[in-house]
Structures are given as C-alpha cells and as structure tokens.
Design an enzyme around this catalytic site. Structure first.
Site, PDB file in Angstrom:
ATOM      1  N   ILE A 110       0.814  -1.216   0.000  1.00 17.72           N
ATOM      2  CA  ILE A 110       0.000   0.000   0.000  1.00 17.72           C
ATOM      3  C   ILE A 110       0.849   1.268   0.000  1.00 17.72           C
ATOM      4  O   ILE A 110       0.313   2.375  -0.078  1.00 17.72           O
ATOM      5  CB  ILE A 110      -0.984   0.018   1.195  1.00 17.72           C
ATOM      6  CG1 ILE A 110      -0.227  -0.166   2.524  1.00 17.72           C
ATOM      7  CG2 ILE A 110      -2.061  -1.032   1.032  1.00 17.72           C
ATOM      8  CD1 ILE A 110      -1.124  -0.029   3.763  1.00 17.72           C
ATOM      9  N   GLY A 111       2.157   1.122   0.087  1.00 17.49           N
ATOM     10  CA  GLY A 111       3.020   2.298   0.075  1.00 17.49           C
ATOM     11  C   GLY A 111       4.473   1.907   0.250  1.00 17.49           C
ATOM     12  O   GLY A 111       4.817   0.731   0.339  1.00 17.49           O
ATOM     13  N   GLY A 139       8.252   3.179   2.262  1.00 17.64           N
ATOM     14  CA  GLY A 139       8.853   4.000   3.303  1.00 17.64           C
ATOM     15  C   GLY A 139      10.339   4.127   3.065  1.00 17.64           C
ATOM     16  O   GLY A 139      10.864   3.684   2.045  1.00 17.64           O
ATOM     17  N   GLU A 140      11.006   4.748   4.034  1.00 13.62           N
ATOM     18  CA  GLU A 140      12.454   4.948   3.909  1.00 13.62           C
ATOM     19  C   GLU A 140      13.188   3.622   3.853  1.00 13.62           C
ATOM     20  O   GLU A 140      14.192   3.476   3.166  1.00 13.62           O
ATOM     21  CB  GLU A 140      12.927   5.769   5.114  1.00 13.62           C
ATOM     22  CG  GLU A 140      14.402   6.132   5.058  1.00 13.62           C
ATOM     23  CD  GLU A 140      14.829   6.964   6.246  1.00 13.62           C
ATOM     24  OE1 GLU A 140      16.020   7.258   6.339  1.00 13.62           O
ATOM     25  OE2 GLU A 140      13.975   7.313   7.079  1.00 13.62           O
ATOM     26  N   GLY A 147      11.672   0.339   3.300  1.00 17.85           N
ATOM     27  CA  GLY A 147      11.120  -0.748   2.490  1.00 17.85           C
ATOM     28  C   GLY A 147       9.643  -0.534   2.229  1.00 17.85           C
ATOM     29  O   GLY A 147       9.137   0.588   2.321  1.00 17.85           O
ATOM     30  N   ARG A 199       0.357  14.467   7.917  1.00 14.05           N
ATOM     31  CA  ARG A 199       0.848  13.289   7.171  1.00 14.05           C
ATOM     32  C   ARG A 199       1.284  12.171   8.119  1.00 14.05           C
ATOM     33  O   ARG A 199       1.373  11.011   7.714  1.00 14.05           O
ATOM     34  CB  ARG A 199       2.022  13.685   6.260  1.00 14.05           C
ATOM     35  CG  ARG A 199       3.253  14.130   7.020  1.00 14.05           C
ATOM     36  CD  ARG A 199       4.439  14.520   6.142  1.00 14.05           C
ATOM     37  NE  ARG A 199       5.518  15.024   6.970  1.00 14.05           N
ATOM     38  CZ  ARG A 199       5.623  16.289   7.365  1.00 14.05           C
ATOM     39  NH1 ARG A 199       4.722  17.165   6.981  1.00 14.05           N
ATOM     40  NH2 ARG A 199       6.618  16.675   8.138  1.00 14.05           N
ATOM     41  N   ASN A 200       1.563  12.514   9.380  1.00 14.44           N
ATOM     42  CA  ASN A 200       2.004  11.523  10.364  1.00 14.44           C
ATOM     43  C   ASN A 200       0.908  11.151  11.357  1.00 14.44           C
ATOM     44  O   ASN A 200       1.181  10.637  12.438  1.00 14.44           O
ATOM     45  CB  ASN A 200       3.248  12.031  11.109  1.00 14.44           C
ATOM     46  CG  ASN A 200       4.451  12.081  10.193  1.00 14.44           C
ATOM     47  OD1 ASN A 200       4.549  11.307   9.240  1.00 14.44           O
ATOM     48  ND2 ASN A 200       5.376  13.002  10.446  1.00 14.44           N
ATOM     49  N   ASP A 239       4.277   7.371  13.104  1.00 14.04           N
ATOM     50  CA  ASP A 239       5.595   7.774  12.596  1.00 14.04           C
ATOM     51  C   ASP A 239       6.523   8.232  13.714  1.00 14.04           C
ATOM     52  O   ASP A 239       6.729   9.418  13.930  1.00 14.04           O
ATOM     53  CB  ASP A 239       5.452   8.865  11.527  1.00 14.04           C
ATOM     54  CG  ASP A 239       6.573   8.768  10.502  1.00 14.04           C
ATOM     55  OD1 ASP A 239       7.641   8.260  10.845  1.00 14.04           O
ATOM     56  OD2 ASP A 239       6.359   9.184   9.354  1.00 14.04           O
TER      57      ASP A 239
END
Length: 401
Positions: A52-53, A55-56, A58, A177-178, A191
């Site tokens: 679904i997205g 990140g830094e 993986g 966003r977090n 986050d």
C-alpha cells in the site's frame, strides 16, 4: 530465549502507564531495546495481502495476523518490511520505531502488534488504519465534514499527544501526514522513527543537527534545536490549520527561508475558510513566540471538549480570507487585483481550474464576481471546499470592480 507470540498479545500492554518513555538510543545493544519493548511474532502467523506504500526502509503492506489462542481468527494489520540486504545499522534504525511505539498504549496512538526479527524480511506489525494518512484523507474528502466531526478528530490528536507528553516523549514531527485515520474516523499519532525521511524534500531545512520539517516546526526548534512538548504544541497548531483547510499545504509555495523569516517577523497563517473564531484563536495560542505562553496538550483537550459541548461558540467564523491585510506580508498586497482569469486563479491557488474557466468563457472580473455554486457545479467544479473558496474570493472581486 524469549518465546514468540505470547498469549493475549493483541490487547495486553507490556506495562502500566506510570512509566516514562525510555529512549532506545540509550541502550548499548539496540537489540536489547527491541526485545524489551516489542513482542516477537512468528512470521508464519502473518499473511501479506497488498503493498500500500513505500517508506524509507522498504515496503508498507496490508495483511492479516492470526491471533491466539487457537490462531483461527485473524485481524487486519499494517506491515512495514525492511529491504533485503539492508545494513545492520539500517536494521537497528528500522526497529527503533518499534522500540518506541511498543512503549505506548493509548487509543489515539498507533498500536504496535509486534515485530519479526528472527526471519527475513524483518517486519514491524501495527494495527491497520483503513483511511490512511490524515492529510490525504482530508484532501479526498474536501468540505464533506461538519465542524464537530473535525473537532472530534482534532480532540483525538490532542489526547494522543497529551498522553505522549505525560510520558515525556517529544514527537518532533507532528503533522497531518504523520496522523493515521481508521474507518471510525479515529485519528492516531504515528511515525515515531527518529531517522524519518521527510516526504517532500522542499519541506526540509538542513541544520547541523539534521533535517527539520520547517512548516510544522516551532521557531526555537529551528533556531536552537530546542524540541519540547511546547514545540510539539506549535506543530499541533499547524495540524489544526491543515484539518480546518482540508489538507492545504501550510505556507503554500513559499520557500523555507521565507517561512522562517516571516514567522520571525510575527506572521502567522491566516484563518482557513469558514474556520470558527474559537478554533483560529486556539491556533494563534499554539503559535505564541514564547513557548511558555503556549497551551499544554491537556488544556487543548479541555478547550476542544468545551467547544464540542457548546456548538453555538462555533458559529462565529473568522471571515479573513488568505489575502486578509492583517496577515499578509508587504509583497503579497494586491493579491486579489484582477489582471486575467488565469492569474486570478493562480493567486487564489485554484489554477487547476483554469481550463474549466476557459471553457465557460469567464474572462472578466464582473463575470467571475457573479458566479454561484450551481455555476461552478455545472462547470465540473464539484468539491465543496473549492467552491466555497472560489466564491469567497469572487465576492472580494465584487468590492473592487
């Protein structure tokens, strides 16, 4: 050796709430912090269903986790995976977030189910939040919520931050966003990685101590790296602005240097369209230059509770559009002077609708000033928040024709 997946791991906190946050970086062996604060889960109990997205470190996936005692039932979870071949330092940085999250147990803070460290890929497993990040969720649902619904979301964020503050945890990167949103519109702080990647590179301001998300960060934290719960309160004020503007970008397309200089001179973001006066006043309180003058998170929760109990207090709105003179720097004056339809739309941050206006043959200020919501709907401009913004600015044109 600790056995993976202890009975009752889904709901039982590891310890009571009287304990203060422990920084995992104080451990000589980072793996010890992971063992102490995060439950090990057997990878066989996890099924990855979709990416679904990213990140830094993986991929971020949606999946299912089988739960004890009989492992017949399963629940939705979010799964962060570590890229194969990552260094030991990357592995420790990745799992630091779990070491932090595992210390928290609050309905408005994202819940850590556990980690997978004894097989590859290494994973962090958290509760699944169906509606994703708050900023994106608000943009997709522009204008669709009642003020009391927005206040309930804001109250949840403040409650989660009050809990974190009581545990002596400073987030440093509180932003819409977090914050994640579930199917019941409950907002949860997320986050917690200290080596987070700032999504939009232009939002980052590099100092000797690392990168700072300038638009959300208190002046003392930018200037002196003085991060406290009071600097988190400043960030909360920006989140409040993001929520009331349905995910608009704080300070629009200004450069970081312009943001820093303007705040230093006393500039503060203007009230979003149709924002109740009481909520805008709360934003301004959060943005007090002196950090000791800002409210605490617990007092913010009380303020929002009082507003929810007295909805009549929300009827007074601050009718100051983005070009209100009291909030505009010298270079911004004349913001609403009409030169052309394209320039006018660009100035009010609605240039995405230039083609709509061209096709409707709207070329003069007088034509635009007579627009109605029905006209905009007929033109294909259907987002309620955008309609309100365009019509509000169009009425301003009427006063200068």
């Amino acid at each position: 050796m600790e056995t993976p997946l202890v009975l009752g791991f889904v709901t039982t906190p590891l310890f009571g709430n009287s304990r203060s946050y422990v920084d995992p970086h104080t451990y000589e062996d980072p793996n010890q912090a992971i063992r102490e604060f995060a439950r090990e889960i057997d990878a066989n109990y996890i099924t990855i269903e979709a990416i679904i997205g990213g990140g830094e470190f993986g991929d971020v996936c949606r999946g299912r986790l089988k739960i004890p005692p009989n492992f017949v039932q399963d629940i939705d979870v979010a799964i962060k995976t570590l890229k194969p071949g990552s260094s030991e330092k990357a592995r420790c940085d990745f799992l630091t977030e779990a070491s932090i999250m595992g210390q928290f147990d609050h309905p408005n803070v994202i819940y850590l189910q556990g980690v997978v460290t004894r097989s590859n890929p290494v994973m962090i497993i958290t509760e699944y939040m169906e509606n994703g990040s708050l900023d994106t969720f608000l943009r997709v649902n522009d204008g669709k919520f009642q003020t009391l619904q927005l206040i309930a979301m804001l109250r949840g964020i403040a409650s989660g931050m009050s809990y974190l503050s009581d545990m002596n945890y400073v987030h440093r990167d509180l932003a819409a966003r977090n914050v994640l949103v579930n199917s019941q519109l409950i907002c949860k702080i997320a986050d917690f990685g200290l080596s987070r990647e700032i999504e939009n590179a232009s939002d980052a301001y590099t100092t000797r101590g690392g990168k700072i998300p300038v638009r959300w960060t208190a002046p003392e934290a930018i200037a002196f790296r003085k991060f406290t719960s009071a600097s988190d309160v400043w960030s909360y004020g920006v989140v409040l602005w993001e929520v009331m503007s349905y995910g608009e970008r704080p300070y629009w397309n200004w450069s970081n240097q312009d943001v820093i200089k303007s705040i230093e001179k006393g500039y503060r973001l203007p009230a979003p369209m149709d924002c109740p006066e009481a909520l805008y006043q709360l934003m301004l309180d959060c943005w007090q230059k002196q950090r000791t003058h800002r409210p605490t998170f617990s007092s913010i929760v009380s303020t929002l509770d009082n507003l929810a109990r007295q909805p009549q207090a929300l009827l007074t709105t601050r009718n100051s559009p983005e070009n209100d003179g009291s909030h505009i720097l010298e270079g911004q004056r004349g913001h609403n002077i009409f030169i052309s339809t394209d320039l006018w739309l660009e100035n009010i941050k609605m240039s995405r609708y230039s083609q709509h206006f061209k096709e409707a043959n709207l070329v003069t200020a007088q034509q635009i000033s007579r627009l109605t919501a029905q006209h905009l709907s007929d033109m294909g401009i259907t987002l309620v928040g955008h309609q309100k913004k365009i019509l509000h600015q169009a009425r301003q044109l009427d006063t200068i024709i």
